[in-house]
Design an enzyme around this catalytic site. Structure first.
Site, PDB file in Angstrom:
ATOM      1  N   CYS A   2      68.162 -52.949  57.131  1.00 56.34           N
ATOM      2  CA  CYS A   2      67.687 -51.809  57.900  1.00 56.34           C
ATOM      3  C   CYS A   2      67.945 -52.117  59.363  1.00 56.34           C
ATOM      4  CB  CYS A   2      66.210 -51.550  57.607  1.00 56.34           C
ATOM      5  SG  CYS A   2      65.279 -53.036  57.200  1.00 56.34           S
ATOM      6  N   ARG A  27      72.898 -47.494  58.801  1.00 53.15           N
ATOM      7  CA  ARG A  27      72.614 -48.685  58.001  1.00 53.15           C
ATOM      8  C   ARG A  27      71.787 -48.344  56.765  1.00 53.15           C
ATOM      9  NH1 ARG A  27      73.311 -53.559  60.930  1.00 53.15           N
ATOM     10  NH2 ARG A  27      71.723 -54.587  59.689  1.00 53.15           N
ATOM     11  N   TRP A  74      64.324 -49.827  54.991  1.00 50.06           N
ATOM     12  CA  TRP A  74      64.897 -49.572  53.669  1.00 50.06           C
ATOM     13  C   TRP A  74      64.031 -50.338  52.690  1.00 50.06           C
ATOM     14  CZ3 TRP A  74      67.359 -52.076  49.542  1.00 50.06           C
ATOM     15  CH2 TRP A  74      68.179 -51.276  48.734  1.00 50.06           C
ATOM     16  N   ASN A  98      63.442 -57.351  59.342  1.00 53.62           N
ATOM     17  CA  ASN A  98      64.445 -57.120  58.308  1.00 53.62           C
ATOM     18  C   ASN A  98      64.503 -58.348  57.414  1.00 53.62           C
ATOM     19  OD1 ASN A  98      65.135 -54.731  59.520  1.00 53.62           O
ATOM     20  ND2 ASN A  98      67.063 -55.459  60.381  1.00 53.62           N
ATOM     21  N   GLY A  99      64.844 -58.156  56.143  1.00 50.74           N
ATOM     22  CA  GLY A  99      65.001 -59.282  55.236  1.00 50.74           C
ATOM     23  C   GLY A  99      63.952 -59.288  54.146  1.00 50.74           C
ATOM     24  N   GLU A 482      88.057 -48.788  43.424  1.00 50.95           N
ATOM     25  CA  GLU A 482      87.580 -48.353  44.739  1.00 50.95           C
ATOM     26  C   GLU A 482      87.406 -46.840  44.796  1.00 50.95           C
ATOM     27  OE1 GLU A 482      86.495 -48.225  48.802  1.00 50.95           O
ATOM     28  OE2 GLU A 482      86.270 -49.657  47.158  1.00 50.95           O
ATOM     29  N   LYS A 486      83.848 -44.976  45.605  1.00 47.54           N
ATOM     30  CA  LYS A 486      83.639 -44.013  46.679  1.00 47.54           C
ATOM     31  C   LYS A 486      82.987 -42.740  46.146  1.00 47.54           C
ATOM     32  CE  LYS A 486      84.605 -46.168  50.149  1.00 47.54           C
ATOM     33  NZ  LYS A 486      83.951 -47.219  49.386  1.00 47.54           N
ATOM     34  N   GLU A 489      79.312 -43.436  45.207  1.00 47.60           N
ATOM     35  CA  GLU A 489      78.496 -43.738  46.387  1.00 47.60           C
ATOM     36  C   GLU A 489      78.048 -42.480  47.114  1.00 47.60           C
ATOM     37  OE1 GLU A 489      79.649 -47.858  48.592  1.00 47.60           O
ATOM     38  OE2 GLU A 489      81.209 -46.333  48.584  1.00 47.60           O
ATOM     39  N   HIS A 505      90.403 -49.264  24.746  1.00 48.98           N
ATOM     40  CA  HIS A 505      89.447 -50.262  24.272  1.00 48.98           C
ATOM     41  C   HIS A 505      88.023 -49.868  24.643  1.00 48.98           C
ATOM     42  CE1 HIS A 505      92.582 -53.034  22.996  1.00 48.98           C
ATOM     43  NE2 HIS A 505      93.194 -52.817  24.153  1.00 48.98           N
ATOM     44  N   LYS A 604      74.240 -50.079  54.912  1.00 46.76           N
ATOM     45  CA  LYS A 604      75.578 -50.430  55.393  1.00 46.76           C
ATOM     46  C   LYS A 604      75.836 -51.924  55.288  1.00 46.76           C
ATOM     47  CE  LYS A 604      79.558 -49.652  57.334  1.00 46.76           C
ATOM     48  NZ  LYS A 604      80.630 -49.006  56.551  1.00 46.76           N
TER      49      LYS A 604
END
Length: 609
Positions: A2, A27, A74, A98-99, A482, A486, A489, A505, A604
């Site tokens: 955050c 973020r 967050w 944060n953390g 990827e 995207k 997300e 398969h 982020k």
């Protein structure tokens, strides 16, 4: 995961903090708050949801003061709520964090036994209470910080204020980034440089164990041992305008459109056409070390891991040496057979990704030479690596990575060329030929972007579907991964990327008329096999979106929608294919009315496990 912002100086702190929090929104967050010291008291305002809610509460009563801290949260411990939002208070002390504090339950029980009352479900509140506890005997906030962080197990970036020290802002970090900005009669603090750029471009990156004391007149930093530490002041070469939308509706679209320039900037000044060689002065590895490297490892997370997979195909074909690619969170918890002298490549946009950092540290301990590919100058990963290749992307604000991925792949191209020349598997003429190919990429990407309207028409046809399958072969298998990432997300649509040959398969059981299948089919040696896979899809009535090389005719007769990509060497096709898939995901998400730049539940920079 955050955002932290702090300010001490001669301006009104509230406006600086709120503006800084807006620039940290990318973020990811679910609540926000600020604390401002005024008239000898610390006033705290917190709210759940978007920053507009915090701004509305501040409109009711203006907070005016010259020192303050702010935070976007967050949720990790405790649901999103005003009670759990930061800042947290204990007596005269207010902090943001944060953390994750891994031993917070044990610490909480100790503090409760001492009579401290907890008002939130967070791990952060134990820090506030411990700071207050260690200040009971009259010690300074700085000394209380040092005593407190000795108790903490886990990762943290902390900023704190105390009513008894109105001219001081104190911060500490371990595992989570903190950046100090220095200005005229002011000092600033933030999780990254983005909110600082409107005030200063001179920054100091705190290192693990550092404690910083900020005043209006300057900064004092002590290291983990408690002694004064001389940390380098870095001049950030981004400007504030680079972190603005510049007329685009979303940062993500702006960053997609910036990719031709990103390619040029990452290549610029890094090769010699005369010698057919890549020039990477910050590599800090001799030709002998590269030649004798027993194994090559690439470790990353998320989108950066997909770039690493592209690197595997690229390296194994160009330099004829096996490459092991690992996900950071898996690498750190197994027993990797890293040996002395191995080349270990760590990829991270922010340079602060916790799992990638831990993997790089373990590889270094085992004797590998660590090379990082990062975007943020002065980041922890860059500082702790033996060598670094910066991607020169400028600030990437949208949570979903686009231009950073492109920059990472370009850096891998340059590295592959350099190692290929060192290992003498590429001649001078080979090097010149590849450099010619690299320089065609900006125009190819520009060509894709100019045909965005075609991709928008595809998006309009398929945006209401709930499941997508992406298929690719060879070096474009990671691009299928990827592209699917995207889409999931930013649009919240379930999407899976698969190696096309693996479709039968398992995934083929899911294919029906309701599942669009995106096929990546450059005209390479695997083209005919990809056509066969497409025939299997069409036999099950699935709608097909085919991304193909210019001049292709066969797939056009089979697919429901076809988008042509400029012809390029097979090893260079990932770049234009990726940009097309980014645009497809973007327009589908916009049509679904999603907040594209700030998708739910995502951050982020993932600075915790």
């Amino acid at each position: 995961m955050c955002g932290i912002i702090g300010y001490i100086g001669d301006q009104n702190a509230t406006s600086v903090l709120v503006d800084g929090l807006k620039r940290l929104e990318y973020r990811g967050y679910d609540s926000a708050g600020i604390a401002v010291l005024r008239h000898g008291q610390i006033e705290v305002r917190r709210s759940v949801g978007k920053l507009i809610n915090l701004e509305k509460s501040l409109e009711k009563e203006h907070l005016i003061g010259n020192v303050g801290i702010g935070h976007t949260r967050w949720a990790t411990h405790g649901k999103p709520s005003e009670q759990n939002a930061h800042p947290h208070r204990s007596g005269n002390v207010v902090i943001v964090h944060n953390g994750i504090i891994e031993n917070y339950l044990t610490l909480r029980q100790r503090l409760q036994a001492e009579g401290y009352h907890f008002e939130s479900e967070t791990d952060t509140e134990v820090i506030a209470h411990f700071l207050a506890f260690h200040m009971k005997d009259g010690r300074s906030l700085q000394h209380a910080f040092r005593s407190t962080i000795r108790e903490l197990h886990g990762s943290y970036a902390i900023a704190g204020l105390c009513m008894t020290e109105p001219e001081t802002l104190v911060a500490a970090r371990s595992g989570c980034p903190l950046v100090i900005g220095t200005g005229e009669k002011a000092s600033y603090l933030a999780s990254d440089v983005t909110p600082l750029l409107t005030h200063t471009r001179e920054v100091i990156y705190l290192e693990d164990g550092d404690i910083g004391v900020l005043t209006p007149l300057g900064v004092e930093i002590t290291g983990a041992e408690g002694r004064l530490a001389n940390r380098e002041t870095v001049l950030v070469n981004w400007n504030a305008d680079a972190a603005e939308k510049g007329g685009y509706p979303h940062f993500m679209l702006k960053e997609i459109h910036e990719q031709p320039q990103v390619i040029l900037d990452t290549l610029s000044g890094r090769f010699s056409y005369d010698s057919g060689e890549a020039d990477l002065p910050d590599l800090s590895m001799t030709s002998e070390e590269l030649y004798n490297a027993k194994r090559i490892w690439i470790v990353a997370c998320g989108t950066s891991w997909h770039a690493g997979l592209v690197g595997k195909y690229l390296f194994e074909e160009l330099i004829r040496k096996p490459v092991q690619v690992d996900i950071g969170s898996e690498f750190r918890y197994r027993e990797p057979m890293v040996q002395e002298g191995d080349l270990f490549i760590a990829i991270s946009q922010s340079g602060e990704t916790a799992d990638t950092l831990a993997a790089a540290r373990e590889a270094k301990r085992l004797g590998a030479r660590v090379l990082s590919i990062v975007n943020v100058v002065g980041s922890t990963l860059a500082r702790e690596s033996n060598g670094v290749i910066y991607t020169r992307c400028g600030p990437e604000i949208s949570v979903a990575s686009t231009k950073a991925f492109t920059g990472q792949v370009i850096a891998l191209y340059l590295l592959a060329l350099h190692i290929g020349r060192v290992r003498q598997v590429l001649s001078m003429d080979d090097g010149r030929w590849w450099l010619d190919q690299f320089m065609t990429l900006p125009a190819q990407v520009e060509h894709v972007i100019k045909r965005e309207a075609e991709i928008l028409s595809m998006a309009k046809r398929f945006y209401q579907h709930r499941n997508f399958l992406y298929l690719g072969r060879g070096i474009n298998y990671p691009i299928a991964l990827e592209g699917a990432l995207k889409l999931k997300e930013i649009s919240y649509i379930h999407a899976e990327g698969y190696a096309a040959g693996e479709m039968k398969h398992g995934p083929i059981a899911l294919i029906d008329e309701e599942m669009p299948v995106v096929v990546l089919a450059p005209r390479d040696r695997l083209y005919d096999k990809t056509v066969n896979n497409l025939m299997e899809v069409k036999a099950r009535s699935a709608p097909v979106i085919a991304f193909v090389s210019e001049g292709e005719r066969e797939l056009g007769a089979l697919a429901d929608f076809v988008f042509t990509i400029p012809s390029a060497h097979a090893l260079l096709s990932p770049i234009p294919f990726t940009v097309a898939l980014q645009l497809l995901a973007y327009h589908i998400a916009v049509l679904r009315d999603i907040d594209v730049d700030k998708p739910r539940n995502l951050a982020k920079s993932v600075t915790v496990e």
